[in-house]
Design a protein around this motif. Structure first.
Motif, PDB file in Angstrom:
ATOM      1  N   GLY A  75      64.829 -81.770 -23.018  1.00 48.34           N
ATOM      2  CA  GLY A  75      65.245 -82.441 -24.249  1.00 48.34           C
ATOM      3  C   GLY A  75      65.745 -81.458 -25.300  1.00 48.34           C
ATOM      4  N   THR A  76      66.427 -82.027 -26.278  1.00 50.76           N
ATOM      5  CA  THR A  76      66.889 -81.240 -27.427  1.00 50.76           C
ATOM      6  C   THR A  76      65.690 -80.714 -28.203  1.00 50.76           C
ATOM      7  OG1 THR A  76      68.666 -82.870 -27.526  1.00 50.76           O
ATOM      8  CG2 THR A  76      68.517 -81.330 -29.365  1.00 50.76           C
ATOM      9  N   GLN A  77      64.624 -81.500 -28.160  1.00 52.83           N
ATOM     10  CA  GLN A  77      63.399 -81.098 -28.872  1.00 52.83           C
ATOM     11  C   GLN A  77      62.932 -79.712 -28.403  1.00 52.83           C
ATOM     12  OE1 GLN A  77      61.836 -82.127 -31.506  1.00 52.83           O
ATOM     13  NE2 GLN A  77      60.071 -83.374 -30.951  1.00 52.83           N
ATOM     14  N   ASN A  80      65.328 -76.907 -29.601  1.00 57.23           N
ATOM     15  CA  ASN A  80      65.097 -76.515 -30.996  1.00 57.23           C
ATOM     16  C   ASN A  80      63.810 -75.708 -31.127  1.00 57.23           C
ATOM     17  OD1 ASN A  80      67.401 -77.815 -31.968  1.00 57.23           O
ATOM     18  ND2 ASN A  80      66.335 -79.756 -32.208  1.00 57.23           N
ATOM     19  N   TYR A 101      65.545 -84.874 -38.953  1.00 58.20           N
ATOM     20  CA  TYR A 101      64.504 -85.060 -37.939  1.00 58.20           C
ATOM     21  C   TYR A 101      63.388 -84.047 -38.219  1.00 58.20           C
ATOM     22  CZ  TYR A 101      62.899 -85.823 -33.110  1.00 58.20           C
ATOM     23  OH  TYR A 101      62.194 -86.147 -31.996  1.00 58.20           O
ATOM     24  N   LEU A 104      62.873 -80.291 -37.214  1.00 60.53           N
ATOM     25  CA  LEU A 104      63.821 -79.249 -37.637  1.00 60.53           C
ATOM     26  C   LEU A 104      63.338 -78.482 -38.865  1.00 60.53           C
ATOM     27  CD1 LEU A 104      67.229 -81.049 -36.971  1.00 60.53           C
ATOM     28  CD2 LEU A 104      66.167 -79.238 -35.619  1.00 60.53           C
ATOM     29  N   ASN A 156      70.561 -87.295 -38.589  1.00 62.99           N
ATOM     30  CA  ASN A 156      69.498 -88.297 -38.512  1.00 62.99           C
ATOM     31  C   ASN A 156      68.611 -88.007 -39.719  1.00 62.99           C
ATOM     32  OD1 ASN A 156      67.232 -89.815 -37.960  1.00 62.99           O
ATOM     33  ND2 ASN A 156      66.624 -88.668 -36.133  1.00 62.99           N
ATOM     34  N   VAL A 186      72.825 -83.462 -31.260  1.00 61.58           N
ATOM     35  CA  VAL A 186      72.425 -84.462 -30.266  1.00 61.58           C
ATOM     36  C   VAL A 186      73.193 -85.784 -30.428  1.00 61.58           C
ATOM     37  CG1 VAL A 186      70.407 -85.423 -31.487  1.00 61.58           C
ATOM     38  CG2 VAL A 186      70.383 -85.254 -28.998  1.00 61.58           C
ATOM     39  N   SER A 212      69.825 -87.516 -24.285  1.00 61.03           N
ATOM     40  CA  SER A 212      69.019 -88.647 -24.767  1.00 61.03           C
ATOM     41  C   SER A 212      69.819 -89.664 -25.558  1.00 61.03           C
ATOM     42  CB  SER A 212      67.890 -88.154 -25.679  1.00 61.03           C
ATOM     43  OG  SER A 212      66.950 -87.422 -24.946  1.00 61.03           O
ATOM     44  N   LYS A 213      70.491 -89.186 -26.597  1.00 66.25           N
ATOM     45  CA  LYS A 213      71.015 -90.113 -27.605  1.00 66.25           C
ATOM     46  C   LYS A 213      72.393 -90.632 -27.266  1.00 66.25           C
ATOM     47  CE  LYS A 213      67.384 -89.070 -29.966  1.00 66.25           C
ATOM     48  NZ  LYS A 213      66.268 -90.007 -30.071  1.00 66.25           N
ATOM     49  N   ARG A 221      64.606 -86.553 -20.313  1.00 65.00           N
ATOM     50  CA  ARG A 221      64.155 -85.382 -21.062  1.00 65.00           C
ATOM     51  C   ARG A 221      65.024 -84.171 -20.683  1.00 65.00           C
ATOM     52  NH1 ARG A 221      63.697 -86.601 -24.488  1.00 65.00           N
ATOM     53  NH2 ARG A 221      62.406 -84.986 -25.393  1.00 65.00           N
TER      54      ARG A 221
HETATM   55  C1  LIG Z   1      68.227 -84.703 -34.644  1.00 75.76           C
HETATM   56  C2  LIG Z   1      67.394 -84.876 -33.417  1.00 75.76           C
HETATM   57  N1  LIG Z   1      67.177 -83.819 -32.615  1.00 75.76           N
HETATM   58  C3  LIG Z   1      66.440 -83.923 -31.504  1.00 75.76           C
HETATM   59  C4  LIG Z   1      65.863 -85.123 -31.144  1.00 75.76           C
HETATM   60  C5  LIG Z   1      65.080 -85.191 -29.862  1.00 75.76           C
HETATM   61  O1  LIG Z   1      66.003 -85.366 -28.815  1.00 75.76           O
HETATM   62  P1  LIG Z   1      65.619 -85.238 -27.264  1.00 75.76           P
HETATM   63  O2  LIG Z   1      65.220 -86.594 -26.798  1.00 75.76           O
HETATM   64  O3  LIG Z   1      66.895 -84.770 -26.622  1.00 75.76           O
HETATM   65  O4  LIG Z   1      64.518 -84.248 -27.155  1.00 75.76           O
HETATM   66  C6  LIG Z   1      66.046 -86.257 -31.954  1.00 75.76           C
HETATM   67  C7  LIG Z   1      65.404 -87.532 -31.620  1.00 75.76           C
HETATM   68  O5  LIG Z   1      65.399 -88.486 -32.369  1.00 75.76           O
HETATM   69  C8  LIG Z   1      66.845 -86.121 -33.113  1.00 75.76           C
HETATM   70  O6  LIG Z   1      67.075 -87.165 -33.902  1.00 75.76           O
END
Ligand SMILES: Cc1ncc(COP(=O)(O)O)c(C=O)c1O
Length: 366
Positions: A75-77, A80, A101, A104, A156, A186, A212-213, A221
């Motif tokens: 995931g992007t999570q 980051n 988000y 961050l 977001n 994302v 994901s998005k 993930r």
């Molecule tokens: C700005 C941003 N970054 C990362 C994420 C997490 O993304 P991922 O599901 O790819 O981990 C979100 C999820 O809402 C998000 O809004």
């Protein structure tokens, strides 16, 4: 390490399971698993653990970098998180554009000093104008010890997309300060006319994103970080302590999306058209109810709480209690003295019939 509770996740945990319609989901409707081959063969680690060469090459092509400048993540999570662990330390400093988000700014906060630079809010008029970023304020926040400037574009919760000139100006501010620009992209591909990734600006830029998005594949993930090789190497070092490699099934499906250009284009087109249709429905609904519409990119919009409710939390509690619809209270995005408790976030990426049902129910409350 001490980290704040993730306010939005806690709100979801409280309300998501008992409610009928989730109007607070931030991505597009999920794709059914049976559109993909789900059998990766053996369930070993993905080798190399930063993602297979073909997948990294596909991401690299899109980001104007080489495959060695890409690491695939859970995931992007995770992308980051690993960037923050790799680039920040207790003596360092990060500048983060807010609202955004929570991870961050909360993860950097757990490591070092953080300066938040809030977007300028739209006025109070009947038609909301844009949330705008004053790059000079970002420049003023940069210090000698600043390691990272962090921005999420499109944003977001507001749906604001900073234009390319703004991203370039942010890059220059970071590069002039010997820092990196981390751009969480994302939602980038949900735009009708996506901007290039920040990595195309030079070796002080880091782009994070995932499937994901913009594709509706959150359960895979699967994400990535693209950036200069020393950053990617530092991220890999940290990744050995978090997830080691992407999941084998996630990677297997991601490679079907990313390494097949026609399929990738088709999935992107489907998602963008879906979001465009739903955006129009939601904009009409908002205008019918006197809610100023700021014309968001992606599938999130941050709207002012309607008259008659003390704040976003009271409004969202009423909506979930009386109508079984989950919205996200704006206070989940309040941070560092900035309050967003007069807002709520609505996600309009869900299947169109569910969106209509959710909007009708909220209309009943209004
Ligand atoms: C700005 C941003 N970054 C990362 C994420 C997490 O993304 P991922 O599901 O790819 O981990 C979100 C999820 O809402 C998000 O809004």
């Amino acid at each position: 390490m001490d980290v704040d509770a993730f306010a939005l996740e806690r709100w979801f945990a409280e309300h998501e399971h008992g409610a009928d319609v989730m109007l607070a989901e931030s991505g597009v409707r999920s794709l059914p698993a049976d559109r993909f081959d789900l059998d990766p063969g053996e369930l070993g680690y993905v080798i190399p653990t930063k993602g297979g060469e073909a997948v990294r090459e596909a991401v690299a092509d899109d980001h104007g970098v080489t495959a060695d400048e890409v690491v695939c993540t859970v995931g992007t999570q995770e992308a980051n998180f690993l960037a923050f662990q790799s680039l920040l330390d207790a003596d360092g400093h990060a500048v983060v554009v807010t609202p955004t988000y929570q991870s961050l700014h909360a993860v950097p906060d757990s490591i070092c000093d953080v300066t938040r630079v809030p977007l300028d809010r739209p006025g109070d008029g009947a038609t909301a104008d844009d949330w705008t970023l004053d790059v000079d304020r970002v420049a003023a926040a940069v210090r000698d010890e600043t390691d990272l400037v962090v921005v999420n574009n499109p944003n977001n919760p507001t749906g604001e997309r900073h234009d390319w000139a703004t991203v370039e100006a942010l890059y220059d501010v970071a590069a002039d300060g010997d820092a990196h620009l981390l751009c969480d992209e994302v939602y980038r591909l949900l735009a009708d006319d996506p901007l290039p990734p920040a990595t195309t600006l030079g070796d002080r830029a880091i782009s994070t994103a995932g499937l994901s998005k913009a594709y509706g594949l959150a359960g895979l993930r699967f994400g990535w970080l693209a950036g200069p090789e020393p950053v990617v190497e530092a991220v890999e070092r940290w990744k050995d302590y978090t997830t080691i490699s992407p999941s084998a099934v996630g990677h297997h499906v991601a490679s079907q999306v990313l390494t097949d250009a026609d399929r990738d284009r088709e999935l992107r087109r489907e998602a963008v058209e879906h979001v465009r249709r739903n955006r129009e429905i939601t904009a009409d609904w908002a205008r019918d109810h006197g809610l100023a519409w700021p014309d968001p990119v992606g599938c999130n919009v941050f709207l002012r709480v309607p008259e008659g409710f003390a704040d976003g939390r009271e409004f969202c509690r009423t909506v979930v209690g009386d109508a079984g619809v989950v919205l996200a209270p704006g206070d989940c995005f309040s941070t560092g003295g900035e309050s967003y408790d007069r807002y709520f976030r609505l996600g309009f990426g869900l299947p169109t019939d569910e969106l209509r049902e959710g909007l009708d129910r909220v209309a009943g409350v209004l």
